[in-house]
Design a protein around this motif. Structure first.
Motif, PDB file in Angstrom:
ATOM      1  N   LYS A 187     -24.472  17.332 -17.351  1.00  0.00           N
ATOM      2  CA  LYS A 187     -23.011  17.351 -17.186  1.00  0.00           C
ATOM      3  C   LYS A 187     -22.622  18.670 -16.532  1.00  0.00           C
ATOM      4  O   LYS A 187     -23.241  19.692 -16.771  1.00  0.00           O
ATOM      5  N   ASN A 188     -21.562  18.646 -15.721  1.00  0.00           N
ATOM      6  CA  ASN A 188     -21.054  19.900 -15.169  1.00  0.00           C
ATOM      7  C   ASN A 188     -19.588  19.748 -14.782  1.00  0.00           C
ATOM      8  O   ASN A 188     -19.071  18.658 -14.648  1.00  0.00           O
ATOM      9  N   VAL A 189     -18.945  20.898 -14.625  1.00  0.00           N
ATOM     10  CA  VAL A 189     -17.553  20.958 -14.197  1.00  0.00           C
ATOM     11  C   VAL A 189     -17.544  21.638 -12.840  1.00  0.00           C
ATOM     12  O   VAL A 189     -18.156  22.693 -12.659  1.00  0.00           O
ATOM     13  N   THR A 190     -16.876  21.035 -11.878  1.00  0.00           N
ATOM     14  CA  THR A 190     -16.792  21.609 -10.535  1.00  0.00           C
ATOM     15  C   THR A 190     -15.330  21.704 -10.115  1.00  0.00           C
ATOM     16  O   THR A 190     -14.479  20.970 -10.613  1.00  0.00           O
ATOM     17  N   THR A 207     -17.679  10.870 -11.663  1.00  0.00           N
ATOM     18  CA  THR A 207     -16.862  12.079 -11.640  1.00  0.00           C
ATOM     19  C   THR A 207     -15.434  11.695 -11.964  1.00  0.00           C
ATOM     20  O   THR A 207     -14.901  10.733 -11.413  1.00  0.00           O
ATOM     21  N   MET A 208     -14.827  12.465 -12.873  1.00  0.00           N
ATOM     22  CA  MET A 208     -13.435  12.232 -13.275  1.00  0.00           C
ATOM     23  C   MET A 208     -12.678  13.555 -13.197  1.00  0.00           C
ATOM     24  O   MET A 208     -13.264  14.622 -13.386  1.00  0.00           O
ATOM     25  N   PRO A 209     -11.375  13.497 -12.942  1.00  0.00           N
ATOM     26  CA  PRO A 209     -10.593  14.738 -12.973  1.00  0.00           C
ATOM     27  C   PRO A 209     -10.517  15.273 -14.400  1.00  0.00           C
ATOM     28  O   PRO A 209     -10.325  14.511 -15.344  1.00  0.00           O
ATOM     29  N   TYR A 210     -10.705  16.566 -14.527  1.00  0.00           N
ATOM     30  CA  TYR A 210     -10.684  17.212 -15.851  1.00  0.00           C
ATOM     31  C   TYR A 210      -9.239  17.284 -16.335  1.00  0.00           C
ATOM     32  O   TYR A 210      -8.365  17.785 -15.631  1.00  0.00           O
ATOM     33  N   GLU A 211      -9.009  16.769 -17.519  1.00  0.00           N
ATOM     34  CA  GLU A 211      -7.660  16.777 -18.087  1.00  0.00           C
ATOM     35  C   GLU A 211      -7.573  17.918 -19.080  1.00  0.00           C
ATOM     36  O   GLU A 211      -7.922  17.778 -20.252  1.00  0.00           O
ATOM     37  N   SER A 212      -7.109  19.034 -18.595  1.00  0.00           N
ATOM     38  CA  SER A 212      -6.995  20.205 -19.484  1.00  0.00           C
ATOM     39  C   SER A 212      -5.738  20.079 -20.337  1.00  0.00           C
ATOM     40  O   SER A 212      -4.800  19.358 -20.029  1.00  0.00           O
ATOM     41  N   GLU A 213      -5.708  20.836 -21.427  1.00  0.00           N
ATOM     42  CA  GLU A 213      -4.571  20.780 -22.349  1.00  0.00           C
ATOM     43  C   GLU A 213      -3.341  21.445 -21.750  1.00  0.00           C
ATOM     44  O   GLU A 213      -2.230  21.239 -22.218  1.00  0.00           O
ATOM     45  N   TYR A 244      -8.564  18.937  -5.661  1.00  0.00           N
ATOM     46  CA  TYR A 244      -7.672  18.287  -6.625  1.00  0.00           C
ATOM     47  C   TYR A 244      -7.624  19.018  -7.953  1.00  0.00           C
ATOM     48  O   TYR A 244      -6.917  18.620  -8.852  1.00  0.00           O
ATOM     49  N   GLY A 245      -8.420  20.021  -8.129  1.00  0.00           N
ATOM     50  CA  GLY A 245      -8.524  20.729  -9.400  1.00  0.00           C
ATOM     51  C   GLY A 245      -9.935  20.609  -9.937  1.00  0.00           C
ATOM     52  O   GLY A 245     -10.873  20.305  -9.206  1.00  0.00           O
ATOM     53  N   GLU A 246     -10.082  20.831 -11.228  1.00  0.00           N
ATOM     54  CA  GLU A 246     -11.417  20.740 -11.828  1.00  0.00           C
ATOM     55  C   GLU A 246     -11.799  19.284 -12.049  1.00  0.00           C
ATOM     56  O   GLU A 246     -10.965  18.458 -12.426  1.00  0.00           O
ATOM     57  N   GLU A 247     -13.080  19.006 -11.817  1.00  0.00           N
ATOM     58  CA  GLU A 247     -13.614  17.662 -12.035  1.00  0.00           C
ATOM     59  C   GLU A 247     -14.826  17.747 -12.943  1.00  0.00           C
ATOM     60  O   GLU A 247     -15.589  18.711 -12.892  1.00  0.00           O
TER      61      GLU A 247
END
Length: 143
Positions: free
Chosen positions: A95-98, A134-140, A102-105
């Protein structure tokens, strides 16, 4: 009295034997039957490959959904992947965040072992299939 020549009777007997087609269907069936079995096993193996690819992609997508909400370190990601890939042997879940335009994925890859048919004289075939999502990261902060 007419004299019989031994060669004429033998030649007639040989021609009668050569023209006899009894048993030819059985011989043709025995020759073609292994090809029919091989074709059936090939089609079955391709169905197993397709099944493995579809399930691996679905498991990666489910893991990416959970990771987009809960984060990649959450154990629920692995649980979601294993629940989605039920029936397959999950080998690894990188797993990784890139960052993207569009923002973080969040990206989740799922490596699974390919199910194979045990074919005599060929042995076990060890292949792995990788599904990725890959999905867009949904931050709080977005709430």
């Amino acid at each position: 009295m007419k004299e019989k020549h031994g060669g004429g009777d033998g030649m007639r007997h040989l021609l009668k034997y050569v023209k006899n087609e009894r048993g030819s269907q059985l011989i043709e069936f025995v020759a073609v039957f292994p090809l029919i079995i091989f074709a059936f096993l090939f089609v079955w193996q391709m169905a197993l490959v397709a099944y493995t690819v579809v399930v691996a992609e679905g498991a990666a997508r489910d893991g990416a959904r959970v990771a987009a909400v809960a984060g990649i370190e959450d154990p629920a990601v692995d649980t979601a992947v294993h629940n989605s890939a039920r029936g397959l042997d999950v080998l690894d879940i990188p797993k990784n965040v890139t960052a993207s335009s569009y923002g973080e994925e969040v990206s989740v890859n799922v490596d699974v072992a390919l199910k194979t048919i045990n074919v005599p004289f060929v042995g076990e075939l060890d292949y792995e299939i990788t599904g990725s999502a890959t999905m867009p990261y949904e931050s709080e902060e977005d709430d």
